[in-house]
Motif scaffolding. Structure first.
Motif, PDB file in Angstrom:
ATOM      1  N   GLU A 143     -12.981 -10.681 -13.174  1.00  0.00           N
ATOM      2  CA  GLU A 143     -13.052 -11.022 -11.756  1.00  0.00           C
ATOM      3  C   GLU A 143     -12.187 -10.030 -10.993  1.00  0.00           C
ATOM      4  OE1 GLU A 143     -11.615 -14.993 -11.312  1.00  0.00           O
ATOM      5  OE2 GLU A 143     -12.770 -15.748 -13.024  1.00  0.00           O
ATOM      6  N   ILE A 144     -12.649  -9.607  -9.835  1.00  0.00           N
ATOM      7  CA  ILE A 144     -11.841  -8.752  -8.965  1.00  0.00           C
ATOM      8  C   ILE A 144     -11.818  -9.372  -7.581  1.00  0.00           C
ATOM      9  CG2 ILE A 144     -13.791  -7.228  -8.394  1.00  0.00           C
ATOM     10  CD1 ILE A 144     -11.703  -4.945  -8.167  1.00  0.00           C
ATOM     11  N   ASP A 145     -10.651  -9.324  -6.976  1.00  0.00           N
ATOM     12  CA  ASP A 145     -10.502  -9.932  -5.657  1.00  0.00           C
ATOM     13  C   ASP A 145      -9.269  -9.333  -5.005  1.00  0.00           C
ATOM     14  OD1 ASP A 145     -11.128 -11.637  -3.544  1.00  0.00           O
ATOM     15  OD2 ASP A 145      -9.816 -13.216  -4.285  1.00  0.00           O
ATOM     16  N   GLU A 146      -9.170  -9.481  -3.705  1.00  0.00           N
ATOM     17  CA  GLU A 146      -7.984  -9.045  -2.986  1.00  0.00           C
ATOM     18  C   GLU A 146      -7.493 -10.177  -2.090  1.00  0.00           C
ATOM     19  OE1 GLU A 146     -11.434  -8.444  -0.480  1.00  0.00           O
ATOM     20  OE2 GLU A 146     -10.986  -7.670  -2.489  1.00  0.00           O
ATOM     21  N   THR A 147      -6.215 -10.147  -1.807  1.00  0.00           N
ATOM     22  CA  THR A 147      -5.620 -11.146  -0.920  1.00  0.00           C
ATOM     23  C   THR A 147      -4.637 -10.443  -0.002  1.00  0.00           C
ATOM     24  OG1 THR A 147      -4.581 -13.331  -0.870  1.00  0.00           O
ATOM     25  CG2 THR A 147      -3.653 -11.735  -2.389  1.00  0.00           C
ATOM     26  N   TYR A 148      -4.112 -11.186   0.955  1.00  0.00           N
ATOM     27  CA  TYR A 148      -3.162 -10.627   1.916  1.00  0.00           C
ATOM     28  C   TYR A 148      -1.924 -11.502   1.939  1.00  0.00           C
ATOM     29  CZ  TYR A 148      -6.972  -7.653   3.462  1.00  0.00           C
ATOM     30  OH  TYR A 148      -7.976  -6.722   3.498  1.00  0.00           O
ATOM     31  N   VAL A 149      -0.766 -10.868   1.809  1.00  0.00           N
ATOM     32  CA  VAL A 149       0.502 -11.575   1.708  1.00  0.00           C
ATOM     33  C   VAL A 149       1.319 -11.334   2.971  1.00  0.00           C
ATOM     34  CG1 VAL A 149       2.644 -11.829   0.400  1.00  0.00           C
ATOM     35  CG2 VAL A 149       0.492 -11.372  -0.798  1.00  0.00           C
ATOM     36  N   GLY A 150       1.778 -12.405   3.569  1.00  0.00           N
ATOM     37  CA  GLY A 150       2.602 -12.292   4.771  1.00  0.00           C
ATOM     38  C   GLY A 150       2.622 -13.588   5.540  1.00  0.00           C
ATOM     39  N   GLY A 151       3.464 -13.633   6.574  1.00  0.00           N
ATOM     40  CA  GLY A 151       3.583 -14.834   7.380  1.00  0.00           C
ATOM     41  C   GLY A 151       2.377 -15.053   8.268  1.00  0.00           C
ATOM     42  N   ARG A 152       2.197 -16.279   8.724  1.00  0.00           N
ATOM     43  CA  ARG A 152       1.079 -16.602   9.594  1.00  0.00           C
ATOM     44  C   ARG A 152       1.242 -15.934  10.956  1.00  0.00           C
ATOM     45  NH1 ARG A 152      -0.305 -23.048   8.716  1.00  0.00           N
ATOM     46  NH2 ARG A 152      -0.933 -22.888   6.516  1.00  0.00           N
ATOM     47  N   TYR A 153       0.130 -15.514  11.475  1.00  0.00           N
ATOM     48  CA  TYR A 153       0.135 -14.819  12.762  1.00  0.00           C
ATOM     49  C   TYR A 153       0.738 -15.692  13.864  1.00  0.00           C
ATOM     50  CZ  TYR A 153      -1.775 -12.293  16.795  1.00  0.00           C
ATOM     51  OH  TYR A 153      -1.910 -11.615  17.976  1.00  0.00           O
ATOM     52  N   LYS A 154       0.405 -16.969  13.877  1.00  0.00           N
ATOM     53  CA  LYS A 154       0.846 -17.857  14.952  1.00  0.00           C
ATOM     54  C   LYS A 154       2.342 -18.155  14.894  1.00  0.00           C
ATOM     55  CE  LYS A 154      -0.115 -22.241  12.561  1.00  0.00           C
ATOM     56  NZ  LYS A 154      -0.860 -23.503  12.614  1.00  0.00           N
ATOM     57  N   ASN A 155       2.965 -17.915  13.723  1.00  0.00           N
ATOM     58  CA  ASN A 155       4.392 -18.192  13.577  1.00  0.00           C
ATOM     59  C   ASN A 155       5.282 -17.023  13.974  1.00  0.00           C
ATOM     60  OD1 ASN A 155       3.792 -20.744  12.627  1.00  0.00           O
ATOM     61  ND2 ASN A 155       3.933 -20.163  10.463  1.00  0.00           N
ATOM     62  N   ARG A 156       4.678 -15.901  14.319  1.00  0.00           N
ATOM     63  CA  ARG A 156       5.461 -14.724  14.685  1.00  0.00           C
ATOM     64  C   ARG A 156       5.895 -14.812  16.154  1.00  0.00           C
ATOM     65  NH1 ARG A 156       4.393 -10.559  10.747  1.00  0.00           N
ATOM     66  NH2 ARG A 156       2.799 -11.275   9.281  1.00  0.00           N
ATOM     67  N   PRO A 157       6.999 -14.132  16.507  1.00  0.00           N
ATOM     68  CA  PRO A 157       7.430 -14.122  17.904  1.00  0.00           C
ATOM     69  C   PRO A 157       6.344 -13.561  18.831  1.00  0.00           C
ATOM     70  CG  PRO A 157       9.142 -13.247  16.475  1.00  0.00           C
ATOM     71  CD  PRO A 157       7.924 -13.398  15.632  1.00  0.00           C
ATOM     72  N   ARG A 158       6.356 -13.977  20.071  1.00  0.00           N
ATOM     73  CA  ARG A 158       5.333 -13.568  21.025  1.00  0.00           C
ATOM     74  C   ARG A 158       5.266 -12.045  21.155  1.00  0.00           C
ATOM     75  NH1 ARG A 158       2.649 -15.813  25.475  1.00  0.00           N
ATOM     76  NH2 ARG A 158       1.189 -14.225  26.218  1.00  0.00           N
ATOM     77  N   ALA A 159       6.420 -11.387  21.226  1.00  0.00           N
ATOM     78  CA  ALA A 159       6.434  -9.929  21.372  1.00  0.00           C
ATOM     79  C   ALA A 159       5.786  -9.248  20.168  1.00  0.00           C
ATOM     80  CB  ALA A 159       7.869  -9.431  21.545  1.00  0.00           C
ATOM     81  N   VAL A 160       6.038  -9.798  18.963  1.00  0.00           N
ATOM     82  CA  VAL A 160       5.441  -9.225  17.750  1.00  0.00           C
ATOM     83  C   VAL A 160       3.935  -9.448  17.749  1.00  0.00           C
ATOM     84  CG1 VAL A 160       5.391  -9.353  15.225  1.00  0.00           C
ATOM     85  CG2 VAL A 160       7.573  -9.516  16.438  1.00  0.00           C
ATOM     86  N   ARG A 161       3.491 -10.636  18.157  1.00  0.00           N
ATOM     87  CA  ARG A 161       2.054 -10.928  18.206  1.00  0.00           C
ATOM     88  C   ARG A 161       1.334  -9.998  19.183  1.00  0.00           C
ATOM     89  NH1 ARG A 161       1.369 -16.813  19.755  1.00  0.00           N
ATOM     90  NH2 ARG A 161       3.570 -16.749  20.311  1.00  0.00           N
ATOM     91  N   ASP A 162       1.958  -9.749  20.338  1.00  0.00           N
ATOM     92  CA  ASP A 162       1.340  -8.858  21.326  1.00  0.00           C
ATOM     93  C   ASP A 162       1.218  -7.448  20.769  1.00  0.00           C
ATOM     94  OD1 ASP A 162       1.185 -10.968  23.036  1.00  0.00           O
ATOM     95  OD2 ASP A 162       2.954 -10.412  24.218  1.00  0.00           O
ATOM     96  N   ARG A 163       2.253  -6.979  20.070  1.00  0.00           N
ATOM     97  CA  ARG A 163       2.202  -5.635  19.498  1.00  0.00           C
ATOM     98  C   ARG A 163       1.152  -5.551  18.394  1.00  0.00           C
ATOM     99  NH1 ARG A 163       6.792  -5.376  17.194  1.00  0.00           N
ATOM    100  NH2 ARG A 163       6.103  -5.334  15.028  1.00  0.00           N
ATOM    101  N   MET A 164       1.087  -6.586  17.546  1.00  0.00           N
ATOM    102  CA  MET A 164       0.099  -6.610  16.467  1.00  0.00           C
ATOM    103  C   MET A 164      -1.320  -6.624  17.029  1.00  0.00           C
ATOM    104  SD  MET A 164       1.983  -9.297  13.915  1.00  0.00           S
ATOM    105  CE  MET A 164       0.480  -9.626  13.029  1.00  0.00           C
ATOM    106  N   ALA A 165      -1.535  -7.393  18.079  1.00  0.00           N
ATOM    107  CA  ALA A 165      -2.866  -7.461  18.676  1.00  0.00           C
ATOM    108  C   ALA A 165      -3.280  -6.113  19.223  1.00  0.00           C
ATOM    109  CB  ALA A 165      -2.888  -8.517  19.774  1.00  0.00           C
ATOM    110  N   LEU A 166      -2.304  -5.384  19.757  1.00  0.00           N
ATOM    111  CA  LEU A 166      -2.600  -4.078  20.336  1.00  0.00           C
ATOM    112  C   LEU A 166      -2.849  -3.027  19.266  1.00  0.00           C
ATOM    113  CD1 LEU A 166      -2.757  -2.339  22.933  1.00  0.00           C
ATOM    114  CD2 LEU A 166      -0.302  -1.921  22.675  1.00  0.00           C
ATOM    115  N   GLU A 167      -2.030  -3.050  18.183  1.00  0.00           N
ATOM    116  CA  GLU A 167      -2.099  -2.003  17.166  1.00  0.00           C
ATOM    117  C   GLU A 167      -3.117  -2.307  16.070  1.00  0.00           C
ATOM    118  OE1 GLU A 167       1.795  -1.579  15.638  1.00  0.00           O
ATOM    119  OE2 GLU A 167       2.638  -0.713  17.483  1.00  0.00           O
ATOM    120  N   MET A 168      -3.267  -3.589  15.693  1.00  0.00           N
ATOM    121  CA  MET A 168      -4.063  -3.925  14.520  1.00  0.00           C
ATOM    122  C   MET A 168      -5.261  -4.810  14.822  1.00  0.00           C
ATOM    123  SD  MET A 168      -0.877  -4.928  12.050  1.00  0.00           S
ATOM    124  CE  MET A 168       0.636  -3.973  12.083  1.00  0.00           C
ATOM    125  N   GLY A 169      -5.305  -5.381  15.995  1.00  0.00           N
ATOM    126  CA  GLY A 169      -6.387  -6.306  16.286  1.00  0.00           C
ATOM    127  C   GLY A 169      -6.037  -7.708  15.820  1.00  0.00           C
TER     128      GLY A 169
END
Length: 329
Positions: A143-169
């Motif tokens: 079996e082959i698969d991929e996953t993503y490790v990290g905190g939930r988007y909604k739990n990040r500070p507002r400034a970080v979420r705005d930057r992520m939305a701008l840079e990464m979608g």
């Protein structure tokens, strides 16, 4: 007593552990037996003509060969080289990593071993290097698969979420780190790696490295796996998760263990060191059928021929152990 997770495994209680290894001398004798089962061998030249019990505070062995003549210890040429920690401390740490299915944080390890958090963090990373498997090759089905490790988007500070939305979608994987894995169904063994980007080239190179061409491969419906030189079967997760033998549930179970450790043990895994943690979980998963003392022995054997210096571990570029760049995407 039985070991964790498997009723037929033989475990070791903490009381039994300290009865077996009451001091550094007993722990060192165990490490010597695991490293040199046929007798002490010089790690510098490979000679068996070795003087034992030399009167030296830290180097009890000396090579008798004229061309060599170097002193060495059980730690020389292993992941323990340069460490001032005692052999009992190393052995207890190996026990804790072997028996903790969701790993151990450096703060708890520091309390349990009565050392500083910095020393515990360094010690744990060196043991993770000992758990890392090399040259795994599977013949399938896999079996082959991929996953993503990290905190939930909604739990990040507002400034970080705005930057992520701008840079990464936007999206569930925004700001998270991709990890790819392969599970061999006949053995249940796993090969996994933290990667920089989950594109077709990266995923297929990992597949070619670990799986023989023509083997049966099961995956989800990701476009990266289409038209590959394998007997490929995919399941579309938007419609179903299992279709007979076609599923990736074995790897999904492995991913869940890493994510439970992320939430409950570590709370944060930096992209720089993520691959080291992935190798720890893959190594422990592959040893899970063995008795606890056998798992510890596998870690001791895995220490040979490896070295991880603290300066390498904290280096800004942080690429000593096959990790990928730390720059954000």
């Amino acid at each position: 007593m039985s070991g964790p997770g498997r009723s037929y495994r033989t475990g070791i209680s903490l009381q039994d552990l300290f009865r077996l290894f009451p001091d550094d001398e007993a722990a060192e004798a165990w490490f010597i037996k695991k490293r040199w089962p046929g007798g002490v061998v010089c790690p510098h030249c490979g000679s068996t003509n070795v003087q034992e019990g030399a009167k030296h505070p830290s180097m009890p062995f000396r090579c008798r060969e004229k061309e060599c003549g170097k002193r060495f210890s059980t730690k020389t040429g292993t992941i323990m080289e340069g460490s001032k920690l005692g052999y009992q401390t190393w052995l207890v740490a190996a026990y804790l990593l072997s028996t903790s299915l969701k790993s151990v944080s450096s703060t708890k390890l520091a309390r349990d071993l009565n050392i500083t958090q910095r020393s515990a963090w360094f010690l744990a990373h060196r043991l993770r290097a000992a758990l890392k498997a090399e040259g795994q090759r599977f013949y399938g089905p896999v079996e082959i698969d991929e996953t993503y490790v990290g905190g939930r988007y909604k739990n990040r500070p507002r400034a970080v979420r705005d930057r992520m939305a701008l840079e990464m979608g936007w999206g569930g994987s925004a700001g998270k780190e991709p990890v790819v894995g392969i599970r061999d169904r006949p053995t249940g063994h796993v090969a996994a790696r933290a990667i920089y980007i989950a594109d077709r080239r990266t995923l297929l190179n990992f597949l070619y490295e670990h799986v023989k061409l023509g083997s049966t491969v099961y995956s989800d419906g990701a476009a990266q796996y289409r038209r590959i030189p394998y007997d490929h079967h995919a399941v579309e997760h938007s419609e179903e998760y299992v279709r007979g033998d076609v599923h990736t549930n074995g790897l999904e179970s492995f991913w869940s263990m890493i994510k439970r450790a992320y939430k409950g043990t570590f709370h944060k895994l930096s992209p720089k060191h993520l691959d080291r943690y992935v190798q720890e979980f893959a190594g422990r998963h592959n040893l899970r059928e063995q008795d606890t003392i056998e798992m510890m022995a596998a870690i001791a054997i895995g220490m040979r021929g490896k070295r991880l210096r603290y300066t390498e571990l904290i280096a800004p570029n942080g690429l000593p152990n096959g990790s990928r760049p730390t720059a954000s995407r």
